[in-house]
Structures are given as structure tokens and as C-alpha cells.
Design a protein around this motif. Structure first.
Motif, PDB file in Angstrom:
ATOM      1  N   PRO A 190       0.671  -1.156  -0.047  1.00 52.64           N
ATOM      2  CA  PRO A 190      -0.092  -0.276   0.370  1.00 52.64           C
ATOM      3  C   PRO A 190       0.702   1.210   0.214  1.00 52.64           C
ATOM      4  O   PRO A 190       0.257   2.539   0.033  1.00 52.64           O
ATOM      5  CB  PRO A 190      -0.471  -0.413   0.790  1.00 52.64           C
ATOM      6  N   GLU A 191       2.437   0.909   0.091  1.00 56.45           N
ATOM      7  CA  GLU A 191       2.885   2.362  -0.355  1.00 56.45           C
ATOM      8  C   GLU A 191       2.818   2.814  -1.766  1.00 56.45           C
ATOM      9  O   GLU A 191       2.767   2.322  -2.460  1.00 56.45           O
ATOM     10  CB  GLU A 191       4.467   1.676   0.494  1.00 56.45           C
ATOM     11  N   GLU A 192       3.353   3.982  -2.172  1.00 51.16           N
ATOM     12  CA  GLU A 192       3.514   4.639  -3.489  1.00 51.16           C
ATOM     13  C   GLU A 192       5.180   3.962  -3.867  1.00 51.16           C
ATOM     14  O   GLU A 192       6.078   4.014  -3.329  1.00 51.16           O
ATOM     15  CB  GLU A 192       3.616   5.851  -3.490  1.00 51.16           C
ATOM     16  N   GLY A 193       4.742   3.321  -5.443  1.00 51.37           N
ATOM     17  CA  GLY A 193       6.042   2.418  -5.672  1.00 51.37           C
ATOM     18  C   GLY A 193       6.412   4.180  -6.370  1.00 51.37           C
ATOM     19  O   GLY A 193       6.149   4.774  -7.352  1.00 51.37           O
ATOM     20  N   CYS A 194       7.524   3.654  -6.682  1.00 48.73           N
ATOM     21  CA  CYS A 194       8.110   5.137  -7.828  1.00 48.73           C
ATOM     22  C   CYS A 194       9.788   4.384  -8.680  1.00 48.73           C
ATOM     23  O   CYS A 194       9.363   3.557  -8.262  1.00 48.73           O
ATOM     24  CB  CYS A 194       8.940   6.071  -6.902  1.00 48.73           C
ATOM     25  N   GLY A 195       9.926   5.063  -9.794  1.00 49.12           N
ATOM     26  CA  GLY A 195      11.330   4.075 -10.657  1.00 49.12           C
ATOM     27  C   GLY A 195      11.467   5.701 -11.377  1.00 49.12           C
ATOM     28  O   GLY A 195      10.640   6.358 -11.561  1.00 49.12           O
ATOM     29  N   LEU A 196      12.251   5.170 -12.429  1.00 54.19           N
ATOM     30  CA  LEU A 196      12.652   6.521 -13.291  1.00 54.19           C
ATOM     31  C   LEU A 196      12.787   5.263 -14.852  1.00 54.19           C
ATOM     32  O   LEU A 196      12.994   4.402 -15.087  1.00 54.19           O
ATOM     33  CB  LEU A 196      14.246   6.591 -13.866  1.00 54.19           C
ATOM     34  N   LEU A 197      12.433   6.863 -15.307  1.00 48.91           N
ATOM     35  CA  LEU A 197      11.997   6.074 -17.255  1.00 48.91           C
ATOM     36  C   LEU A 197      13.829   6.332 -17.945  1.00 48.91           C
ATOM     37  O   LEU A 197      13.712   7.646 -17.718  1.00 48.91           O
ATOM     38  CB  LEU A 197      10.984   6.529 -17.999  1.00 48.91           C
ATOM     39  N   LEU A 198      13.631   5.515 -18.429  1.00 48.91           N
ATOM     40  CA  LEU A 198      14.921   5.271 -18.918  1.00 48.91           C
ATOM     41  C   LEU A 198      14.804   5.526 -20.208  1.00 48.91           C
ATOM     42  O   LEU A 198      13.754   4.715 -21.208  1.00 48.91           O
ATOM     43  CB  LEU A 198      16.480   4.151 -18.127  1.00 48.91           C
ATOM     44  N   GLY A 199      15.285   6.228 -21.372  1.00 47.83           N
ATOM     45  CA  GLY A 199      15.205   6.011 -23.150  1.00 47.83           C
ATOM     46  C   GLY A 199      16.012   6.812 -23.849  1.00 47.83           C
ATOM     47  O   GLY A 199      16.956   6.995 -23.172  1.00 47.83           O
ATOM     48  N   ARG A 200      15.916   6.969 -24.731  1.00 48.55           N
ATOM     49  CA  ARG A 200      16.570   7.910 -26.084  1.00 48.55           C
ATOM     50  C   ARG A 200      14.810   8.472 -26.794  1.00 48.55           C
ATOM     51  O   ARG A 200      13.216   8.506 -26.858  1.00 48.55           O
ATOM     52  CB  ARG A 200      16.590   6.807 -27.634  1.00 48.55           C
ATOM     53  N   VAL A 201      15.306   9.742 -27.098  1.00 48.73           N
ATOM     54  CA  VAL A 201      14.793  10.945 -27.666  1.00 48.73           C
ATOM     55  C   VAL A 201      15.452  10.490 -29.174  1.00 48.73           C
ATOM     56  O   VAL A 201      16.013  10.420 -29.574  1.00 48.73           O
ATOM     57  CB  VAL A 201      15.060  12.809 -27.175  1.00 48.73           C
ATOM     58  N   GLU A 202      14.061  10.502 -29.749  1.00 43.34           N
ATOM     59  CA  GLU A 202      13.963  11.281 -30.826  1.00 43.34           C
ATOM     60  C   GLU A 202      12.935  11.371 -32.196  1.00 43.34           C
ATOM     61  O   GLU A 202      11.058  11.509 -31.375  1.00 43.34           O
ATOM     62  CB  GLU A 202      13.724   9.008 -32.129  1.00 43.34           C
ATOM     63  N   GLY A 203      13.382  12.837 -32.433  1.00 45.73           N
ATOM     64  CA  GLY A 203      12.453  13.807 -32.987  1.00 45.73           C
ATOM     65  C   GLY A 203      11.748  14.454 -32.207  1.00 45.73           C
ATOM     66  O   GLY A 203      11.687  14.562 -30.556  1.00 45.73           O
ATOM     67  N   GLU A 204      10.888  13.869 -31.693  1.00 48.52           N
ATOM     68  CA  GLU A 204       9.646  14.598 -30.558  1.00 48.52           C
ATOM     69  C   GLU A 204       9.120  13.341 -30.373  1.00 48.52           C
ATOM     70  O   GLU A 204       7.531  13.369 -29.704  1.00 48.52           O
ATOM     71  CB  GLU A 204       8.113  15.207 -31.972  1.00 48.52           C
TER      72      GLU A 204
END
Ligand SMILES: [Zn+2]
Length: 140
Positions: free
Chosen positions: A22-36
């Protein structure tokens, strides 16, 4: 900008956040930027470092942030944003979320009701920081 989220990664994010209930979970989104398009290629779960009120607040502390930054760097990925859950609350960012937000990042919020993930939305901070705008998600 559009956030591109593969269905396998969406499932992974939902699973992580359900486990944090019941706690808030969290994390980071990793990836690449391609144009928009911001293309998410990895969702790295983070420890919720908030010392109290973890059922309605989250904090990614400096050590977790550094650990994940290094991971991103080693895989040639960028940090595209942050995901977290709202246990038994709608997937709408709170004023607290807005005050802590950084421009450009994508903020995915997932409602988790009684341990089951429901609505998933993504948001970006308006340039004057007055509000979050809904960000389009392209599912692949
Ligand atoms: Zn929140």
C-alpha cells in the motif's frame, strides 16, 4: 512530445507499483529521444526514500538517483522521467507532485486500487510550473 511506451514495459511498471502497495512505488524511465518522441526502453524501480507517509508520498533520494543515472549512462540512455503510484487515489498528480517536478520530464502516475493497478496517465509540467499537462502516450 509523445511518450512511447511498449506494452511489455507498461506491464513491468504496473507490476512494480502493485508490489509497492500500500505504499507509493516509484522509479525512473530510461530511454532515447528521437525527434518529438521519447521512447522508453527501461523502467528502473527506485526505493521510496520518504521517511514517513509512504502511502501518499514518494521520494527518490540522491543515492538512488545517482545509481540510476550511472545505469542510464552505462547503457547510453537518458532519464526521460519518473513514474510513481497513487495507492487508492486517482492517477492525477498532486500539488506536492507539481512542486517537486522538473520541466521536460515525463511523469507517469498509476492509480493502484486495493493492490491492483488501474488508470495510467503521463504528465509534463507547464513551463510556468502552474500545472501539469496531459502527455500523449503512444503504445507499441
Ligand atoms: Zn503523486
Amino acid at each position: 512530445m509523445t511518450l512511447v511506451l511498449f506494452t511489455t514495459l507498461e506491464s513491468e511498471i504496473r507490476k512494480q507499483l502493485e508490489l509497492a502497495y500500500p505504499e507509493e512505488g516509484c522509479g525512473l524511465l530510461l530511454g532515447r529521444v528521437e525527434g518529438e518522441r521519447k521512447i522508453v526502453v527501461h523502467a528502473e524501480g527506485a526505493k521510496n526514500n520518504k521517511e514517513s507517509e509512504r502511502t501518499r508520498r514518494y521520494l527518490i533520494g540522491p543515492e538512488e538517483y545517482e545509481r540510476i543515472s550511472k545505469l542510464a549512462l552505462s547503457q547510453n540512455l537518458e532519464i526521460l522521467g519518473i513514474y510513481h503510484s497513487h495507492p487508492d487515489h486517482p492517477s492525477r498528480p498532486s500539488d506536492f507532485d507539481r512542486d517537486a517536478a522538473w520541466p521536460w520530464y515525463s511523469y507517469i502516475v498509476v492509480a493502484v486500487a486495493k493492490g491492483v493497478s488501474k488508470e495510467l496517465t503521463s504528465w509534463t509540467l507547464a513551463s510556468d510550473r502552474s500545472r501539469f499537462d496531459v502527455e500523449q502516450i503512444e503504445r507499441e
